[in-house]
Design a protein around this motif. Structure first.
Motif, PDB file in Angstrom:
ATOM      1  N   PHE A  30      17.400   7.438  -7.630  1.00 34.75           N
ATOM      2  CA  PHE A  30      16.323   6.467  -7.758  1.00 34.75           C
ATOM      3  C   PHE A  30      16.512   5.287  -6.807  1.00 34.75           C
ATOM      4  N   ILE A  31      17.740   4.903  -6.555  1.00 38.44           N
ATOM      5  CA  ILE A  31      17.987   3.871  -5.538  1.00 38.44           C
ATOM      6  C   ILE A  31      17.539   4.386  -4.174  1.00 38.44           C
ATOM      7  N   TYR A  32      17.906   5.606  -3.856  1.00 38.36           N
ATOM      8  CA  TYR A  32      17.520   6.208  -2.582  1.00 38.36           C
ATOM      9  C   TYR A  32      15.998   6.301  -2.463  1.00 38.36           C
ATOM     10  N   ALA A  33      15.331   6.734  -3.531  1.00 38.03           N
ATOM     11  CA  ALA A  33      13.870   6.860  -3.502  1.00 38.03           C
ATOM     12  C   ALA A  33      13.218   5.512  -3.228  1.00 38.03           C
ATOM     13  N   ALA A  34      13.731   4.456  -3.848  1.00 39.73           N
ATOM     14  CA  ALA A  34      13.173   3.117  -3.628  1.00 39.73           C
ATOM     15  C   ALA A  34      13.403   2.664  -2.191  1.00 39.73           C
ATOM     16  N   LEU A  35      14.628   2.817  -1.701  1.00 43.24           N
ATOM     17  CA  LEU A  35      14.934   2.395  -0.330  1.00 43.24           C
ATOM     18  C   LEU A  35      14.129   3.214   0.681  1.00 43.24           C
ATOM     19  N   TYR A  36      13.921   4.476   0.397  1.00 45.64           N
ATOM     20  CA  TYR A  36      13.102   5.321   1.263  1.00 45.64           C
ATOM     21  C   TYR A  36      11.680   4.768   1.361  1.00 45.64           C
ATOM     22  N   LYS A  37      11.133   4.378   0.209  1.00 48.00           N
ATOM     23  CA  LYS A  37       9.782   3.816   0.205  1.00 48.00           C
ATOM     24  C   LYS A  37       9.737   2.502   0.984  1.00 48.00           C
ATOM     25  N   PHE A  38      10.720   1.638   0.762  1.00 50.36           N
ATOM     26  CA  PHE A  38      10.726   0.336   1.440  1.00 50.36           C
ATOM     27  C   PHE A  38      10.879   0.464   2.953  1.00 50.36           C
ATOM     28  N   THR A  39      11.504   1.535   3.421  1.00 48.17           N
ATOM     29  CA  THR A  39      11.720   1.695   4.860  1.00 48.17           C
ATOM     30  C   THR A  39      10.701   2.628   5.513  1.00 48.17           C
ATOM     31  N   ASP A  40       9.837   3.251   4.732  1.00 48.61           N
ATOM     32  CA  ASP A  40       8.815   4.142   5.274  1.00 48.61           C
ATOM     33  C   ASP A  40       7.645   3.300   5.786  1.00 48.61           C
ATOM     34  N   PRO A  41       7.359   3.342   7.081  1.00 59.91           N
ATOM     35  CA  PRO A  41       6.278   2.512   7.617  1.00 59.91           C
ATOM     36  C   PRO A  41       4.894   2.923   7.104  1.00 59.91           C
ATOM     37  N   HIS A  42       4.769   4.103   6.530  1.00 61.64           N
ATOM     38  CA  HIS A  42       3.476   4.583   6.046  1.00 61.64           C
ATOM     39  C   HIS A  42       3.234   4.269   4.567  1.00 61.64           C
ATOM     40  N   TYR A  43       4.283   4.042   3.812  1.00 58.56           N
ATOM     41  CA  TYR A  43       4.159   3.909   2.352  1.00 58.56           C
ATOM     42  C   TYR A  43       3.140   2.847   1.956  1.00 58.56           C
ATOM     43  N   LEU A  44       3.157   1.717   2.601  1.00 59.72           N
ATOM     44  CA  LEU A  44       2.244   0.627   2.241  1.00 59.72           C
ATOM     45  C   LEU A  44       0.987   0.593   3.112  1.00 59.72           C
ATOM     46  N   GLY A  45       0.788   1.644   3.905  1.00 58.97           N
ATOM     47  CA  GLY A  45      -0.429   1.731   4.705  1.00 58.97           C
ATOM     48  C   GLY A  45      -1.648   1.864   3.800  1.00 58.97           C
ATOM     49  N   GLY A  46      -2.786   1.622   4.333  1.00 57.32           N
ATOM     50  CA  GLY A  46      -4.020   1.697   3.551  1.00 57.32           C
ATOM     51  C   GLY A  46      -4.541   3.111   3.414  1.00 57.32           C
ATOM     52  N   LEU A  47      -5.772   3.209   2.922  1.00 60.49           N
ATOM     53  CA  LEU A  47      -6.396   4.520   2.704  1.00 60.49           C
ATOM     54  C   LEU A  47      -6.546   5.312   3.989  1.00 60.49           C
ATOM     55  N   SER A  48      -6.565   4.635   5.127  1.00 63.91           N
ATOM     56  CA  SER A  48      -6.727   5.354   6.393  1.00 63.91           C
ATOM     57  C   SER A  48      -5.459   6.103   6.814  1.00 63.91           C
ATOM     58  N   ASP A  49      -4.320   5.760   6.224  1.00 61.06           N
ATOM     59  CA  ASP A  49      -3.065   6.453   6.517  1.00 61.06           C
ATOM     60  C   ASP A  49      -2.875   7.547   5.470  1.00 61.06           C
ATOM     61  N   PHE A  84       6.119  -0.059  -8.051  1.00 63.89           N
ATOM     62  CA  PHE A  84       6.707   1.257  -8.329  1.00 63.89           C
ATOM     63  C   PHE A  84       8.071   1.382  -7.658  1.00 63.89           C
ATOM     64  N   ALA A  85       8.149   0.971  -6.389  1.00 64.27           N
ATOM     65  CA  ALA A  85       9.421   1.059  -5.660  1.00 64.27           C
ATOM     66  C   ALA A  85      10.460   0.113  -6.257  1.00 64.27           C
ATOM     67  N   VAL A  86      10.050  -1.095  -6.629  1.00 65.96           N
ATOM     68  CA  VAL A  86      10.972  -2.040  -7.267  1.00 65.96           C
ATOM     69  C   VAL A  86      11.440  -1.459  -8.605  1.00 65.96           C
ATOM     70  N   GLY A  87      10.531  -0.838  -9.338  1.00 65.23           N
ATOM     71  CA  GLY A  87      10.907  -0.183 -10.595  1.00 65.23           C
ATOM     72  C   GLY A  87      11.958   0.884 -10.385  1.00 65.23           C
ATOM     73  N   GLU A  88      11.782   1.702  -9.358  1.00 61.59           N
ATOM     74  CA  GLU A  88      12.786   2.718  -9.061  1.00 61.59           C
ATOM     75  C   GLU A  88      14.135   2.090  -8.724  1.00 61.59           C
ATOM     76  N   LEU A  89      14.108   1.005  -7.956  1.00 57.10           N
ATOM     77  CA  LEU A  89      15.354   0.335  -7.573  1.00 57.10           C
ATOM     78  C   LEU A  89      16.058  -0.257  -8.788  1.00 57.10           C
ATOM     79  N   VAL A  90      15.317  -0.931  -9.635  1.00 53.63           N
ATOM     80  CA  VAL A  90      15.906  -1.549 -10.828  1.00 53.63           C
ATOM     81  C   VAL A  90      16.454  -0.481 -11.773  1.00 53.63           C
TER      82      VAL A  90
END
Length: 163
Positions: A30-49, A84-90
């Motif tokens: 779960f730590i890895y999943a959170a860090l993966y999300k935080f470092t993925d440049p697409h994760y927080l992209g909008g609907l166009s991504d 969601f990512a913060v939840g995974e990290l915590v």
């Protein structure tokens, strides 16, 4: 007689620490999943991504049994994705270090349940989707907590000495 005592002690230790590998695996994952999300440049992209949280959530909304909740998430997709990512990290840190272990495990189970009801919901047969397995893996930690090799046990021993 000495051999029996040693075997009984080893058996008791094995039982005592039986959930430790599961705890380490889930915490690290779960730590890895959170860090993966935080470092993925697409994760927080909008609907166009198409690989963003928002686009994936939009795509899952119509087929998920919790579609209306996904609609709520889509009202503020960036905030929800970060939460969601913060939840995974915590959850991961709490599980790995054994701090508020049962609460962390309940959080992990809820995150896994939400993933099962969205991402894995259409997987057939159901056992090929991994989110249900994660949900089931959290349940022993919900029941047992993190009583050994944990901050929970260290804090409990300190409270015991203070009394």
């Amino acid at each position: 007689m000495g051999g029996t005592l040693t075997r009984e002690r080893l058996k008791a230790q094995g039982t005592t620490y039986a959930l430790l590998p599961l705890r380490v695996f889930l915490g690290v994952t779960f730590i890895y999943a959170a860090l993966y999300k935080f470092t993925d440049p697409h994760y927080l992209g909008g609907l166009s991504d198409p690989t963003s949280f928002a686009a994936m959530t939009q795509g899952l909304k119509s087929s998920s049994p919790i579609g209306p909740l996904l609609g709520l998430a889509l009202k503020a997709p960036t905030a929800f994705a970060v939460a969601f990512a913060v939840g995974e990290l915590v959850v991961g840190l709490g599980t790995l270090f054994g701090l508020l272990g049962r609460i962390a495990a309940v959080g992990g189970a809820l995150l896994s349940l939400s993933l099962f009801l969205t991402v894995s919901w259409q997987v057939y047969p159901y056992f090929l989707g991994n989110d249900l397995i994660y949900l089931m893996a959290w349940l022993p930690l919900v029941l047992a907590g993190t009583p050994y090799l944990s901050l929970d046990s260290w804090l409990a021993s300190r409270r015991g000495r203070a009394e």
